[in-house]
Design a protein around this motif. Structure first.
Motif, PDB file in Angstrom:
ATOM      1  N   PHE A 148       0.945  -1.136   0.054  1.00  0.00           N
ATOM      2  CA  PHE A 148      -0.073   0.094   0.167  1.00  0.00           C
ATOM      3  C   PHE A 148       0.867   1.301   0.075  1.00  0.00           C
ATOM      4  O   PHE A 148       0.624   2.193  -0.643  1.00  0.00           O
ATOM      5  N   LEU A 149       2.173   1.172   0.891  1.00  0.00           N
ATOM      6  CA  LEU A 149       2.712   2.402   0.840  1.00  0.00           C
ATOM      7  C   LEU A 149       3.967   2.421  -0.327  1.00  0.00           C
ATOM      8  O   LEU A 149       4.786   3.233   0.052  1.00  0.00           O
ATOM      9  N   TYR A 150       3.949   1.675  -1.322  1.00  0.00           N
ATOM     10  CA  TYR A 150       5.073   1.783  -2.339  1.00  0.00           C
ATOM     11  C   TYR A 150       5.024   2.910  -2.802  1.00  0.00           C
ATOM     12  O   TYR A 150       4.213   3.539  -3.206  1.00  0.00           O
ATOM     13  N   GLY A 151       6.236   3.516  -2.665  1.00  0.00           N
ATOM     14  CA  GLY A 151       6.617   4.534  -3.518  1.00  0.00           C
ATOM     15  C   GLY A 151       6.226   5.929  -2.538  1.00  0.00           C
ATOM     16  O   GLY A 151       6.648   6.900  -2.656  1.00  0.00           O
ATOM     17  N   GLN A 152       5.605   5.748  -1.465  1.00  0.00           N
ATOM     18  CA  GLN A 152       5.317   6.796  -0.525  1.00  0.00           C
ATOM     19  C   GLN A 152       6.354   6.978   0.561  1.00  0.00           C
ATOM     20  O   GLN A 152       6.418   7.924   1.118  1.00  0.00           O
ATOM     21  N   ILE A 153       7.260   5.762   0.792  1.00  0.00           N
ATOM     22  CA  ILE A 153       8.149   5.653   1.735  1.00  0.00           C
ATOM     23  C   ILE A 153       9.397   5.186   1.156  1.00  0.00           C
ATOM     24  O   ILE A 153       9.477   4.168   0.043  1.00  0.00           O
ATOM     25  N   LEU A 154      10.504   5.802   1.169  1.00  0.00           N
ATOM     26  CA  LEU A 154      11.810   5.370   0.559  1.00  0.00           C
ATOM     27  C   LEU A 154      12.809   4.873   1.766  1.00  0.00           C
ATOM     28  O   LEU A 154      12.772   5.389   2.958  1.00  0.00           O
ATOM     29  N   ASP A 155      13.713   3.861   1.484  1.00  0.00           N
ATOM     30  CA  ASP A 155      14.671   3.376   2.660  1.00  0.00           C
ATOM     31  C   ASP A 155      15.737   4.187   2.707  1.00  0.00           C
ATOM     32  O   ASP A 155      15.759   5.329   2.099  1.00  0.00           O
ATOM     33  N   GLN A 156      16.769   3.852   3.510  1.00  0.00           N
ATOM     34  CA  GLN A 156      17.899   4.501   3.665  1.00  0.00           C
ATOM     35  C   GLN A 156      18.666   4.566   2.419  1.00  0.00           C
ATOM     36  O   GLN A 156      19.500   5.483   2.419  1.00  0.00           O
ATOM     37  N   GLU A 157      18.297   4.146   1.402  1.00  0.00           N
ATOM     38  CA  GLU A 157      19.232   4.323  -0.043  1.00  0.00           C
ATOM     39  C   GLU A 157      18.345   5.099  -0.840  1.00  0.00           C
ATOM     40  O   GLU A 157      18.565   5.128  -1.988  1.00  0.00           O
ATOM     41  N   GLY A 158      17.355   5.283  -0.443  1.00  0.00           N
ATOM     42  CA  GLY A 158      16.282   6.303  -1.216  1.00  0.00           C
ATOM     43  C   GLY A 158      15.607   5.481  -2.264  1.00  0.00           C
ATOM     44  O   GLY A 158      15.076   5.931  -3.240  1.00  0.00           O
ATOM     45  N   LYS A 159      15.361   4.052  -2.013  1.00  0.00           N
ATOM     46  CA  LYS A 159      14.632   3.268  -2.885  1.00  0.00           C
ATOM     47  C   LYS A 159      13.236   2.898  -2.313  1.00  0.00           C
ATOM     48  O   LYS A 159      13.157   2.982  -1.149  1.00  0.00           O
ATOM     49  N   PRO A 160      12.327   2.795  -3.311  1.00  0.00           N
ATOM     50  CA  PRO A 160      11.122   2.447  -2.769  1.00  0.00           C
ATOM     51  C   PRO A 160      11.118   0.736  -2.147  1.00  0.00           C
ATOM     52  O   PRO A 160      11.823   0.134  -2.638  1.00  0.00           O
ATOM     53  N   ILE A 161       9.904   0.699  -1.491  1.00  0.00           N
ATOM     54  CA  ILE A 161      10.196  -0.764  -0.822  1.00  0.00           C
ATOM     55  C   ILE A 161       8.908  -1.568  -1.354  1.00  0.00           C
ATOM     56  O   ILE A 161       7.843  -1.221  -0.998  1.00  0.00           O
ATOM     57  N   GLU A 162       9.419  -2.753  -1.924  1.00  0.00           N
ATOM     58  CA  GLU A 162       8.217  -3.802  -2.338  1.00  0.00           C
ATOM     59  C   GLU A 162       8.612  -5.121  -2.047  1.00  0.00           C
ATOM     60  O   GLU A 162       7.316  -5.777  -1.727  1.00  0.00           O
ATOM     61  N   TRP A 163       9.601  -5.404  -1.711  1.00  0.00           N
ATOM     62  CA  TRP A 163       9.999  -6.895  -1.264  1.00  0.00           C
ATOM     63  C   TRP A 163      10.226  -7.010   0.042  1.00  0.00           C
ATOM     64  O   TRP A 163      10.937  -6.078   0.766  1.00  0.00           O
TER      65      TRP A 163
END
Length: 378
Positions: A148-163
């Motif tokens: 649901f939050l894909y692309g709305q939060i980025l990880d410490q590397e600035g990447k979206p979280i899907e897996w």
């Protein structure tokens, strides 16, 4: 089981010529009835709060929440606040769509960082489909499909979280580097705050572009109006619920707007279930169809198109009766009084003289969001 849980929560917690198309394709019945006398006395509006049902739900659900979180720290999901408890009510996710922040917390007394790490990963991987998430229990979430939050939060590397591997790695990073604590009256809370990207609302809104476009074409309702209603009602939160027994993106109430659309537009008995309304495509379809009814049945005697537009928006929140009472206590005279005014005067009256303050603000918000959409912003 989860579908049953959602349905149970609903029970407790209790949107040729044009005339030819309207009457024959959509099968809308314009016959005057006692219920809609002269089209001037329809339902009070789709937001009719079921106080008893809501209180029953809160007494049952909040009792479990307060057992772990206390009276002052209990949270419940709402229109623009996603709140989900897991881990035997010891952990929770709180997405504040207005502030643009995700807060994941735990009150676990043993190995709190391990509980927090798991809660973070679960939050990041929570799926787009609300049907798989019971907001009124601590049941597990089936982590399946795009988050649901894909692309709305980025990880410490600035990447979206899907897996899951990326979610778990980010959770580990947050637990090691970003954990905060606070002491409540009877418990200690371990938590992290994760900022959402600046355009998080736009990212949610764009998901529904094709659905909005199809609904706009189907019912002849402007796309910018649909977007403005969704942004006002839920900030594009498909998990949205409210004390008015409203569900989903357009906050449709099953007993009123939902039932009317089923009967008058869909030619179906009954009313939509919460499970039905948590589906974004169905929710937008029902909400837009209700605007179709407002335009072509309940408010069809409003002569000026712009005045009709303002009246429809106000009625979506405060009911057709509230619109008419703004102009005259006698509903038949009210329509005549409304039609004698210029659109700017109608707008002024609905935003200054409407019986309900919420409805006055509502029209202002929706029209402001419409302008944003027309300028290329959701």
């Amino acid at each position: 089981m989860k579908r049953k849980a959602i349905l149970l929560a609903a029970l407790i917690l209790s949107g040729c010529s044009r005339e030819f198309v309207e009457e024959h394709v959509y099968q809308v019945d314009y016959t005057t009835t006692n219920r809609f006398a002269n089209n001037l006395a329809p339902l009070p509006g789709q937001f009719t709060k079921d106080t008893v049902a809501f209180d029953q739900l809160m007494n049952s659900f909040s009792g479990q929440v307060k057992r772990y979180w206390g009276d002052d720290d209990a949270l419940v999901a709402s229109k623009r606040q996603y709140v989900k408890y897991t881990d035997g009510y010891q952990s929770r996710a709180h997405v504040d769509f207005e502030r643009g922040v995700v807060i994941v917390e735990t009150v676990a007394k043993t190995e709190p960082t391990a509980h927090l790490r798991q809660a973070i990963a679960t939050t990041l991987l929570t799926p787009e489909d609300p049907a798989g998430v019971d907001l009124y229990s601590d049941s597990d979430i089936k982590l399946d499909g795009k988050p649901f939050l894909y692309g709305q939060i980025l990880d410490q590397e600035g990447k979206p979280i899907e897996w899951s591997w990326r979610a778990n790695r980010f959770a580990e990073y947050l637990v090691n580097a970003k954990v905060h604590t606070r002491n409540e009256r009877y418990h200690k809370v371990w938590y992290v705050e994760i900022p959402m990207v600046a355009d998080h609302a736009d990212k949610r809104g764009y998901k529904y572009a094709s659905i909005v476009r199809d609904a706009a074409r189907r019912y002849g309702i402007a796309e910018d109006l649909i977007y403005a209603i969704i942004k006002t009602e839920s900030s594009f939160n498909p998990y949205a619920v409210s004390h008015a027994n409203a569900y989903g993106l357009m906050q449709v109430v099953p007993n009123t707007a939902g039932a009317d659309v089923f009967k008058l537009v869909k030619n179906k008995p009954g009313k939509p279930s919460p499970e039905y309304l948590f589906d974004p495509a169905r929710n937008i379809d029902i909400g837009t169809a209700y605007f179709y009814l407002l335009r072509n049945r309940y408010l069809k005697d409003v002569s000026n198109p712009t005045s009709l537009h303002y009246s429809m928006i106000s009625a979506y929140n405060g009911g057709t009766g509230g619109v008419l009472k703004t102009f005259n206590a006698d509903r038949k005279r009210a329509m005549n009084d409304l039609n004698r005014l210029q659109p700017n005067q109608v707008y002024w009256a609905l935003t200054n003289k409407h019986p309900k303050a919420e409805a006055r603000r509502y029209l202002q918000k929706v029209t402001a969001f419409q302008k944003e959409f027309q300028q290329g912003k959701l």
